[in-house]
Write a protein that holds these residues in place. Structure first.
Motif, short mmCIF file in Angstrom:
data_model
loop_
_atom_site.label_atom_id
_atom_site.label_comp_id
_atom_site.label_asym_id
_atom_site.label_seq_id
_atom_site.Cartn_x
_atom_site.Cartn_y
_atom_site.Cartn_z
N THR B 157 62.26 100.27 9.07
CA THR B 157 60.90 100.62 9.49
C THR B 157 60.57 99.96 10.82
O THR B 157 60.81 98.75 10.99
CB THR B 157 59.85 100.23 8.44
N PRO B 158 60.03 100.71 11.75
CA PRO B 158 59.64 100.11 13.03
C PRO B 158 58.59 99.02 12.86
O PRO B 158 58.43 98.16 13.73
CB PRO B 158 59.07 101.30 13.82
N ALA B 159 57.87 99.07 11.75
CA ALA B 159 56.81 98.07 11.54
C ALA B 159 57.35 96.65 11.64
O ALA B 159 56.69 95.75 12.18
CB ALA B 159 56.14 98.29 10.19
N LEU B 160 58.57 96.43 11.13
CA LEU B 160 59.13 95.07 11.14
C LEU B 160 59.41 94.56 12.56
O LEU B 160 59.65 93.37 12.75
CB LEU B 160 60.43 95.04 10.32
N GLN B 161 59.42 95.47 13.53
CA GLN B 161 59.74 95.06 14.90
C GLN B 161 58.55 94.44 15.62
O GLN B 161 58.69 93.98 16.75
CB GLN B 161 60.26 96.28 15.69
N GLN B 162 57.39 94.44 14.98
CA GLN B 162 56.23 93.84 15.64
C GLN B 162 56.43 92.36 15.87
O GLN B 162 56.82 91.63 14.97
CB GLN B 162 54.99 94.00 14.76
N ASP B 163 56.04 91.91 17.07
CA ASP B 163 56.19 90.48 17.40
C ASP B 163 55.44 89.62 16.38
O ASP B 163 55.92 88.58 15.96
CB ASP B 163 55.62 90.21 18.79
N SER B 164 54.24 90.05 16.02
CA SER B 164 53.38 89.16 15.24
C SER B 164 53.58 89.29 13.74
O SER B 164 52.87 88.66 12.95
CB SER B 164 51.92 89.47 15.57
N TYR B 165 54.52 90.13 13.33
CA TYR B 165 54.70 90.39 11.90
C TYR B 165 55.32 89.16 11.24
O TYR B 165 56.36 88.67 11.65
CB TYR B 165 55.63 91.59 11.73
N GLU B 166 54.67 88.66 10.20
CA GLU B 166 55.24 87.56 9.42
C GLU B 166 55.34 87.97 7.97
O GLU B 166 54.43 88.61 7.44
CB GLU B 166 54.34 86.32 9.51
N LEU B 167 56.43 87.61 7.32
CA LEU B 167 56.58 87.93 5.90
C LEU B 167 55.91 86.84 5.08
O LEU B 167 56.23 85.66 5.21
CB LEU B 167 58.05 88.01 5.51
N ARG B 168 54.97 87.27 4.26
CA ARG B 168 54.29 86.31 3.41
C ARG B 168 54.48 86.72 1.96
O ARG B 168 54.09 87.83 1.58
CB ARG B 168 52.80 86.32 3.78
N ASP B 169 55.06 85.87 1.19
CA ASP B 169 55.33 86.18 -0.20
C ASP B 169 54.00 86.31 -0.95
O ASP B 169 53.00 85.71 -0.56
CB ASP B 169 56.17 85.06 -0.82
N GLY B 170 54.00 87.08 -1.99
CA GLY B 170 52.76 87.27 -2.74
C GLY B 170 53.07 87.83 -4.11
O GLY B 170 54.22 88.17 -4.40
N PRO B 171 52.04 87.96 -4.95
CA PRO B 171 52.28 88.37 -6.34
C PRO B 171 52.47 89.87 -6.50
O PRO B 171 52.61 90.34 -7.63
CB PRO B 171 51.01 87.90 -7.05
N ILE B 172 52.43 90.63 -5.41
CA ILE B 172 52.55 92.07 -5.60
C ILE B 172 53.87 92.60 -5.04
O ILE B 172 54.48 92.02 -4.14
CB ILE B 172 51.38 92.85 -4.98
N ALA B 173 54.31 93.71 -5.62
CA ALA B 173 55.49 94.42 -5.15
C ALA B 173 55.09 95.85 -4.88
O ALA B 173 54.14 96.37 -5.49
CB ALA B 173 56.60 94.36 -6.19
N ILE B 174 55.79 96.49 -3.96
CA ILE B 174 55.45 97.85 -3.57
C ILE B 174 56.65 98.75 -3.78
O ILE B 174 57.76 98.43 -3.36
CB ILE B 174 54.97 97.88 -2.11
N VAL B 175 56.42 99.87 -4.47
CA VAL B 175 57.47 100.86 -4.70
C VAL B 175 56.95 102.18 -4.16
O VAL B 175 55.86 102.61 -4.54
CB VAL B 175 57.77 101.00 -6.21
N SER B 176 57.71 102.79 -3.27
CA SER B 176 57.20 104.00 -2.63
C SER B 176 58.27 105.05 -2.49
O SER B 176 59.40 104.76 -2.13
CB SER B 176 56.66 103.63 -1.24
N GLN B 177 57.90 106.29 -2.77
CA GLN B 177 58.82 107.40 -2.50
C GLN B 177 58.85 107.71 -1.02
O GLN B 177 59.83 108.25 -0.52
CB GLN B 177 58.42 108.63 -3.31
N SER B 178 57.77 107.42 -0.32
CA SER B 178 57.73 107.65 1.13
C SER B 178 58.13 106.37 1.85
O SER B 178 57.57 105.30 1.59
CB SER B 178 56.32 108.06 1.55
N GLY B 179 59.08 106.49 2.76
CA GLY B 179 59.51 105.32 3.51
C GLY B 179 58.43 104.82 4.44
O GLY B 179 58.10 103.62 4.45
N ALA B 180 57.84 105.73 5.19
CA ALA B 180 56.84 105.32 6.18
C ALA B 180 55.64 104.68 5.48
O ALA B 180 55.15 103.63 5.88
CB ALA B 180 56.39 106.52 7.00
#
Lengths: 709, 709
Positions: B157-180
């Protein structure tokens, strides 16, 4: 239409109020916690172009301005005085304004009718002074007005105290009964880059109502193109109708956020500004009829304002969706379905235009799936937008974007660069693209953070009806048909209500009401057989439930027998006040309902919808002011929940607007002429006969208004 | 429940997939425009904890990592391979994975079943290889997975290429049929401060479906508390049911955004991921039954996730609103009305707690009007929050704020400071307060930019039903009642469908079907008079419309006459295939409908709602899987549009869940046992008799499934 009081506002009142050469602030200070301080700080910060005259007996100077001990000591007569003193002190201050010839006053204090009887008494004193002196009074309980042109920030909203707040002029004006929300709309409009020229907060509306302000803003000379308004209830509905007509004639648009739509909300509204919120579906119908767009949320109102400011209200229905995400395209499609938005047709020839650059595995059907392709190469983005524009079947388009936040700047820059050369409305939905949304909005490309907010704003505009009310009202007064169209007057007369209704050309089944079987022969002189006999008694609500209806009486003897049966059944039930209505039997058919009720806000309104025994159970009607034409009938039918039943259901005839027009329009003419005399009128059913004969009313119930002396 | 294929996933499959010690990227590069480049950049940027093994025959090094010419040359066997090559090339790459013992594969390319027959053929090849080798395959047409713990960003996903994007762990998980959209949910969750642990995009779902992923995430050992999922259509509904049961048992919550809910949307979904979107009201009913919360928009899904992460799913219904703006309080009240949110009661004694600081002119009734008072003095803000908490009638509260943007920092700081000592859920609506919303969300105080988004998120949770399906399914299998409960077998037998239905304890009016008047006497041996005679013919849809129903036949002679009348009417209409059903007459009463149909996704589902002649016109039914208990009956009745007709309308009996339970639950037992054998069953009406006798089915229509050989 009922009114709380008469209008008394001089021409041009709003101009004077918004562009004062000098303004007095009674209760001025320099502390941000006090309303008088916030007004002073705002006037200074935003560079008010007129003279600032603070009034406060304890100060000689405020923020560098000379401060006066009282209004009487002012060196000039200000055009506007703002009173931000206690409720009690405001009475003498207003009286002093009157004495000194200060005609325009804004009263910002709270503590009036919204707080109970004591406050209401103070408010009455204010009203008396204002009326006696023909003053223009905004408030009390208002936080004031703002005008960008004159930099007149006559408002103590804390929002104006923000360091980063800039006033940006724009084509929209905001009129709000709520001070806090008005300021918020204004702020959101400013912050979104849309800009807003004027904010008027009307508060308790002793004199100036929000309807007055709207009407002033949509007049022929006003620079305002769009009025966004927040309403808890209308005090002068006729002024709103006038405003809608002015807006219609001048091509301006009014958009309203109306609250208190539920019982709980209405109670809360009464506690807030002592407003009568009114029945929601009356508002829904009347606003639709007036061509006033309705918003459903705070941000939704500003969203609609942005779209109107960018593209005006004439946006076509056929939308092309080009989405980075297939899922987002589906979501927009789902949301558009069932509203007045269609997916534009993309015939094979038009789709082929994408073949030189869009990979073959991506769908060209609308919604068009473009994946990331046009975002990595902005020439392709421009190509995409222009290709969509070139499809003659497409009226408007939306680019749906996500996950390209890293390229927000370049993507928005390119879109803004081509904006001026586009001929059709372009929208953007950008999930997570806050910066892009901000930039695009500021450049006049309406952009949204989610699919639902976009579709809501667009649908609010495409489902709008341009108010037919203007032409209908222009055609008034309609000649009163003084000659009853009913049967001859020999024999027993029809009841006076039926005669009245028929005299307006409303097609009612001919009927006679009798007290006993001895009158049958006399009554039948005026009736064609077969007839129906119906019990008439104030003690019986549902006569068919008690065996009080007999059908198909086709001889004089059968009628006499039927009358006897009904009267004896009534007697057996202990009903002492029983008569029998004999009525020519109407052919079977589709059953509708046509009625009038007296709405507390709008006066007599017409209800039209499903009739017959299910009318009460399904309660499926549309409501309008009685100024309607044939197109409104179609619109009302289309608005019914159970419209499926009206389009030829199981052998029943369809409800055709043209066939229904004579009876419905005649009924409306009657309501316009004599509606004031009734609390309620209901014709149920109005039968659309299977045999193709004209729609005809069967049962008439009319409740005369009882006026207290 | 119908399935596309059998499950073949080993225990712990998801753990391996999300925590690989080494990962191969086939098609790796270092340019951001290529998927293989974006994956490499992301793995490097976010610090993947395992070995990164790029595979590309044209490179020897990528971003400092040694690059291998083929999978065969890898120095170790990776736990996961990601294939981002052309669709065609992916087949040989997958075969090579199988050869080399790489069991877990993510195929990111597009060009498969979503593009047409050619792509579908390639996809079939992939499936054959994966199945033959018992591989765990995600995709194709997926953009991958992300796991915060292992820093495995196996997604392009191009979203991960953002300079300011930081991964923050949390209690939720996301499952999606759509990649975008999956990437967008993940980004929005990260950006809102909520954080998210896992993203799984399932793409075309050859093997791993979104239901499989959800079930793995809500298992007993999973750290996930909330699964947010985006669905276009389910391929393995039974796995979703299992997931719902696991979630219910483990106190976890699943929240779904389902699209393709309209005809137009479903068509778009088919073009997107070749998914069958299914009937929306089937999904609505089944998800409700499963205790799965449903979201209506992208931001709405994340909003619900934030609330669940902060307070869990057990939030009380009684809400206190404290609003800076009276108007905003009314708006929240309006929105809450008619949903499962009540305004908390504020008795006089509780209101008095505000008297020492809140000015007398402000309303203490809920919504409480606080104006600007507690924002200028934050000690009062804390007092306000604590006073609201102290009212035992209040379960949760919302602070509604506007125009205090200048004080965002201090206000949020104070709220965050007291958050830990609060015992009840606190929410904030802040119009225009973007910064405050961001800060509050990050600190676990769910905050919203408008009233509607807040109320939607809260109501989605408060209206949720904890899935009763678990207990119902645990009680299976129900004993089959092999002894028909119908009348004696002498004489003419009931038709086999009636007999079958009755054998499950479904109370049906006793009936016999005959061909001619000569059989009347024989049939009447089993029937109690009076009976009803009804025309039975495949040529007649609405028998009452053609005079094919005769009521109240109370002697044998009357029955014979009635049968003759009906048969001669049928003959006159040219109906050659006509029989007559004689049925014991059921007392008048409320008419409901109980039916079963075969849903393409969920298999046999039960429909229950309004019956009688209006059933088709009003089409007002609720739909559920046949695993229901008495509480579900009440829930279904409450969900009907015309529930007003079922609560004692005009002398009809009310629909009581307890009285209806025997017939409805017996019907469901039957559907569970033999539903597969029918395309549709409909009992209409099910009469709730006025005389208080048990609800009884009258007309039965059963359509046997025809299976092609």
């Amino acid at each position: 239409v009922s009114e709380n009081r008469s209008a008394a506002l001089p021409d041009g009142w709003l101009d004077t109020m918004l562009n004062p050469r000098a303004v007095a602030i009674v209760g001025a200070s320099d502390v941000v916690r006090s309303p008088g301080g916030r007004i002073m700080l705002a006037l200074q910060k935003y560079g008010f172009k007129g003279h600032i005259l603070p009034v406060n007996p304890n100060r000689t100077e405020i923020l560098g301005y000379r401060c006066f001990a009282s209004l009487a000591e002012l060196p000039e007569t200000p055009d506007v005085a703002i009173l931000v003193v206690s409720a009690k002190a405001s009475v003498s201050a207003l009286a002093q304004c009157a004495e000194l010839g200060i005609h325009n006053v804004i009263i910002g204090s709270s503590g009036y009718a919204e707080t109970g009887p004591e406050g209401a008494a103070i408010q009455s004193e204010l009203e008396a002074i204002a009326r006696a002196n023909a003053m223009v009074l905004i408030g009390p309980n208002t936080n004031g007005v703002i005008n960008c042109t004159s930099r007149f920030t006559g408002s103590f909203t804390p929002a104006l105290q923000q360091d980063s707040y800039e006033l940006r002029d724009g084509p929209i004006a905001i009129v709000s009964q709520s001070g806090a929300l008005g300021a918020t709309f204004f702020y959101l409009a400013q912050r979104s880059g849309l800009g807003a020229s004027i904010l008027i907060n009307t508060g308790n509306e002793i004199l100036v109502s929000s309807e007055d302000a709207i009407a002033a803003l949509v007049g022929p000379d006003s620079p305002t193109q769009v009025v966004l308004t927040y309403t808890e209830g209308l005090r002068r509905p006729s002024e709103l109708i006038r405003a809608a007509e002015l807006a219609h004639l001048g091509g301006r648009t009014i958009c309203m956020l109306k609250v208190g739509n539920t019982e709980a909300g209405a109670q809360a509204a009464a506690a807030h500004t002592a407003n009568l919120a009114g029945e929601d579906r009356v508002y829904a119908g009347v606003l639709r009829q007036l061509g006033i767009i309705r918003a459903n949320s705070v941000t939704g109102l500003v969203d609609i304002g942005r779209v109107l400011a960018a593209y005006g209200p004439q946006i076509g229905h056929r939308l092309t969706i080009a989405s980075m995400s297939g899922g987002l395209g589906i979501m927009i499609t789902d949301l558009a379905s069932g509203r007045d938005i269609e997916l534009a047709d993309w015939p094979i020839a038009e789709r082929a235009k994408f073949d030189d650059w869009l990979p073959g595995y991506l769908s060209r059907a609308n919604p068009i799936d473009v994946a990331g392709v046009p975002f990595f190469d902005l020439d392709l983005l421009e190509k995409l937008v222009r290709t969509i524009e070139s499809n003659p079947s497409s009226d408007a388009s939306v680019l749906a974007i996500c996950n390209f936040e890293q390229l927000q700047e370049s993507i928005t820059k390119r879109l803004i660069a081509i904006r001026a050369t586009l001929h059709k409305p372009l929208f953007v939905v950008w999930l997570g693209g806050d910066e892009a949304i901000q930039r695009l909005n500021a450049a006049g490309i309406p952009a949204f953070p989610d699919a639902d907010t976009f579709v809501s704003a667009l649908a609010a505009i495409t489902t709008r009806r341009a108010g037919s009310i203007v032409s209908v009202r222009r055609s008034e007064p309609v000649a009163f048909q003084s000659e009853p169209s009913g049967a001859a007057s020999a024999g027993i007369a029809a009841d006076p209500e039926s005669a009245l209704v028929q005299s307006y050309g409303v097609n009612l089944a001919v009927s006679r009401t009798i007290d006993s079987v001895t009158e049958v022969e006399h009554a039948l002189r005026d009736l064609r057989l077969p007839v129906v006999a119906k019990l008439v008694s104030p003690q019986v609500l549902h006569k068919s439930d008690v065996g009080g209806v007999l059908l198909g009486l086709d001889t004089a003897a059968a009628v006499a027998g039927g009358v006897e049966t009904i009267l004896s059944r009534a007697s057996a039930l202990g009903i002492d006040d029983a008569r029998v209505l004999l009525q020519e039997q109407v052919p079977a058919g589709l059953e509708l309902l046509l009625g009038m009720k007296h709405d507390a806000t709008f006066g007599p309104v017409v209800t039209f919808g499903l009739g017959g025994v299910l009318a009460e159970a399904l309660d499926d009607v549309q409501i309008r002011l009685p100024f309607i034409e044939e197109a409104d009938i179609a619109d009302m039918l289309a608005g019914l929940t159970h419209r499926k039943l009206l389009s030829g259901y199981r052998g029943l005839p369809a409800a055709e607007p043209a066939a229904l027009a004579p009876i419905v329009l005649a009924f409306c003419r009657m309501i316009r002429a004599v509606g004031d005399q009734f609390d309620a009128i209901e014709i149920n059913p109005v039968v659309v006969p299977i045999d193709g004969s004209p729609p005809i009313g069967v049962d008439l119930l009319a409740v005369r208004r009882v006026r207290s002396i």
